[in-house]
Design a protein around this motif. Structure first.
Motif, PDB file in Angstrom:
ATOM      1  N   ILE A 116       0.823  -1.217   0.000  1.00 54.81           N
ATOM      2  CA  ILE A 116       0.000   0.000   0.000  1.00 54.81           C
ATOM      3  C   ILE A 116       0.858   1.269   0.000  1.00 54.81           C
ATOM      4  O   ILE A 116       0.398   2.336   0.403  1.00 54.81           O
ATOM      5  N   THR A 117       2.085   1.171  -0.482  1.00 50.83           N
ATOM      6  CA  THR A 117       2.949   2.357  -0.555  1.00 50.83           C
ATOM      7  C   THR A 117       2.708   3.138  -1.834  1.00 50.83           C
ATOM      8  O   THR A 117       2.889   4.353  -1.872  1.00 50.83           O
ATOM      9  N   THR A 118       2.307   2.450  -2.885  1.00 49.16           N
ATOM     10  CA  THR A 118       2.142   3.088  -4.198  1.00 49.16           C
ATOM     11  C   THR A 118       0.669   3.270  -4.513  1.00 49.16           C
ATOM     12  O   THR A 118      -0.204   2.722  -3.854  1.00 49.16           O
ATOM     13  N   GLY A 119       0.428   4.038  -5.574  1.00 48.93           N
ATOM     14  CA  GLY A 119      -0.949   4.333  -5.958  1.00 48.93           C
ATOM     15  C   GLY A 119      -1.446   5.589  -5.274  1.00 48.93           C
ATOM     16  O   GLY A 119      -0.842   6.081  -4.313  1.00 48.93           O
ATOM     17  N   THR A 120      -2.560   6.102  -5.729  1.00 45.23           N
ATOM     18  CA  THR A 120      -3.132   7.297  -5.105  1.00 45.23           C
ATOM     19  C   THR A 120      -3.640   6.958  -3.705  1.00 45.23           C
ATOM     20  O   THR A 120      -3.780   5.783  -3.333  1.00 45.23           O
ATOM     21  N   HIS A 121      -3.919   8.009  -2.941  1.00 44.95           N
ATOM     22  CA  HIS A 121      -4.471   7.769  -1.603  1.00 44.95           C
ATOM     23  C   HIS A 121      -5.790   7.001  -1.687  1.00 44.95           C
ATOM     24  O   HIS A 121      -6.091   6.184  -0.806  1.00 44.95           O
ATOM     25  N   ILE A 122      -6.551   7.244  -2.718  1.00 44.19           N
ATOM     26  CA  ILE A 122      -7.821   6.520  -2.888  1.00 44.19           C
ATOM     27  C   ILE A 122      -7.537   5.034  -3.099  1.00 44.19           C
ATOM     28  O   ILE A 122      -8.206   4.166  -2.512  1.00 44.19           O
ATOM     29  N   VAL A 123      -6.542   4.723  -3.911  1.00 45.39           N
ATOM     30  CA  VAL A 123      -6.171   3.325  -4.131  1.00 45.39           C
ATOM     31  C   VAL A 123      -5.741   2.678  -2.818  1.00 45.39           C
ATOM     32  O   VAL A 123      -6.142   1.554  -2.486  1.00 45.39           O
TER      33      VAL A 123
END
Length: 541
Positions: A116-123
């Motif tokens: 959960i380090t990558t992707g947008t905050h929504i992701v």
């Protein structure tokens, strides 16, 4: 002996178009979370499911190539996820939920981590929620860049969600637990406090453990139905991927027992024209429910013990072991501890399967639960007959007065209740059960329970009542069934002579001076009983 294959570590993560970006040689000067994930010295990633938007295909290919350079043993699978706007909560959550539902998780063979380090905050939020709800049966993993000027891969931390720290999530978890309890009770609003506490404990164990479960209780108490619902609950929580396989061990006889359970190879014995996988192998990844496990023979018990402990066994006629990772649920109406004492059940097998033992009470022990179960059975009858079945108030009250009274034996437990309601529903004109339908059914039940072993004289019922549980457990099954029938006749008779005439009706015709009462007296004395102990009418007339 075959070696157990190590569990694989699988990471699911979203490609970071910014943090993971970069082209040309200079990209190696940057910290890229997804690449660094596969460079951790104390974490071997066997497979990386690299999720990415349709527009990020080129970057995904570059990251995949770089991972193969730093971690050749890692298999990278690019997964295109239909997300056009990564900041749209509804779109992102819907796309990731669809992915989670379609993914072939194998929790018996693989450990899952969600990056959960990558992707947008929504992701990241959506990933968190899907892990919390167990749609993704995984733990969270975070990566962090190296400190200072260090150019290494940085570090990582694995997170188990502690819902007690998140009040709102804890509330959602409690609601899900309530739904699980209702599911295990088939949606029936049971009122018996002890039974409700029992189901709550079963729900806790079922979703947290893969250890064997032992469900005891009289015939018809609902062991098979509960086992199926445990499986369905675990399936819904994505804790099992295989099937539910059930078998009543009382139906197994002789050589067929080994073949049915463990399978055989072609030519293993006369008639073995092809390979047979066996039920244990069919249950791989799922749940194996063995009802009446006390009926298994000694050889089958020994092989089952090894299969449960080592998850390997030999099919009949084979010298090659097969593997099956299943959870065992065992059911029995016997006292297995007493069976061990009599040498009929392996002590080591009992020790292995009774880590979690739950006794389902008989229906007559839960009189307050008969009304809601009556409504449930009416709904079931409506489905069976494909017509709405109701019961007028007078009929319902009349039936419940009898059903909750000491006169109602319910020796078949829920099977008796189910059959009674189905008969009344079938005979009810216009689908409405009346007082007359109930009266007819009550007479049928009384007659059924007066007939002997199937009624109040059942071995687990009347024999225990008269002798006590300890002495009853010491009887051979043959003696127990015979004594049960004798006790039932004595309870129905006004005198010892009348009982004797009924019991010895055939043999007395061949005697010149039959003394039925004396024969009965001597039979009862074998068990330390007298007429006053077994009759409802007191001392002999």
């Amino acid at each position: 002996m075959a070696k157990t294959r190590a569990r694989k570590t699988v990471v699911l993560g979203m490609l970071g178009t910014m943090l993971d970006g970069g082209q040309g040689p200079r990209r190696w000067d940057r910290w890229r979370p997804t690449v660094s994930l596969c460079q951790q010295e104390d974490l071997l990633v066997d497979r990386l499911e690299l999720l990415h938007a349709p527009s990020a295909g080129v970057l995904a290919a570059t990251v995949t190539e770089d991972i193969l350079q730093v971690s050749p043993d890692t298999q990278v699978r690019g997964v295109e996820v239909d997300i056009q706007d990564p900041w749209d909560l509804e779109e992102v959550y819907g796309a990731l939920l669809d992915y989670a539902r379609s993914y072939p998780f194998q929790p018996e063979q693989e450990d899952y981590l969600v990056h959960i380090t990558t992707g947008t905050h929504i992701v990241q939020i959506c990933m968190f929620l899907l892990v919390e709800s167990r749609h993704l049966p995984a733990r969270l993993i975070q990566t962090a860049p190296p400190a200072g000027r260090d150019r290494g891969p940085g570090g990582h931390s694995i997170i188990d969600l502690d819902l007690s720290k998140h009040d709102r999530l804890a509330t959602r978890f409690q609601q899900e637990q309530r739904e699980g309890l209702s599911f295990l009770k088939a949606g029936i609003d049971t009122r018996n406090a002890a039974f409700n506490q029992l189901i709550e404990r079963i729900e806790q164990v079922a979703i947290r453990s893969r250890a064997p479960l032992l469900i005891t209780g009289p015939t018809g108490a609902g062991k098979s139905q509960l086992a199926r619902r445990i499986y369905a609950l675990k399936k819904a929580r994505r804790q099992v991927s295989g099937p539910f396989v059930d078998l009543n061990c009382a139906t197994l006889r002789g050589d067929a027992a080994m073949s049915a359970l463990f399978g055989h190879v072609k030519g293993a014995f006369t008639g073995a024209l092809s390979d047979r996988p066996g039920l244990l192998r069919q249950a791989n990844g799922g749940i194996l429910f063995l009802d009446e496990i006390g009926e298994l023979g000694a050889d089958e018990q020994a092989m089952l013990l090894r299969a449960v402990e080592e998850q390997h066994f030999l099919p009949v006629g084979s010298d090659k072991e097969v593997e099956s990772r299943f959870q065992l649920i065992a059911g029995t109406n016997r006292d297995l501890q007493a069976e061990v004492a009599r040498g009929r059940f392996r002590e080591d097998l009992l020790a292995r399967i009774n880590l979690w033992t739950f006794r389902l009470p008989a229906l007559r022990e839960r009189p307050e639960d008969i009304p809601p179960n009556l409504l449930y059975e009416l709904d079931q009858a409506s489905q069976t007959l494909d017509t709405r079945v109701t019961m007028n108030r007078e009929a319902q009250e009349h039936f419940l007065r009898f059903a909750t009274s000491p006169e109602a034996r319910w020796s078949g437990n829920f099977r008796d209740l189910n059959a009674a309601v189905l008969r009344m529903a079938t005979l009810a004109s216009g689908g409405r059960i009346t007082r007359e339908n109930v009266d007819e059914e009550l007479e049928r039940l009384r007659a059924h329970w007066r007939q002997g072993p199937a009624g109040p004289g059942a071995p687990e019922d009347l024999v225990q009542e008269v002798l006590g549980a300890g002495l009853a457990a010491e009887l051979d099954r043959f003696d127990r069934v015979q004594l049960a029938d004798v006790l039932a006749v004595c309870r129905q008779s006004r005198s010892m002579s009348e009982a004797g005439r009924g019991l010895f009706a055939c043999s007395r015709e061949r005697k010149q001076s039959p003394n039925d009462a004396d024969r009965l007296r001597k039979y009862l004395a074998r068990f330390g009983l007298s007429w006053g102990d077994v009759s409802r009418s007191g001392p002999p007339a």
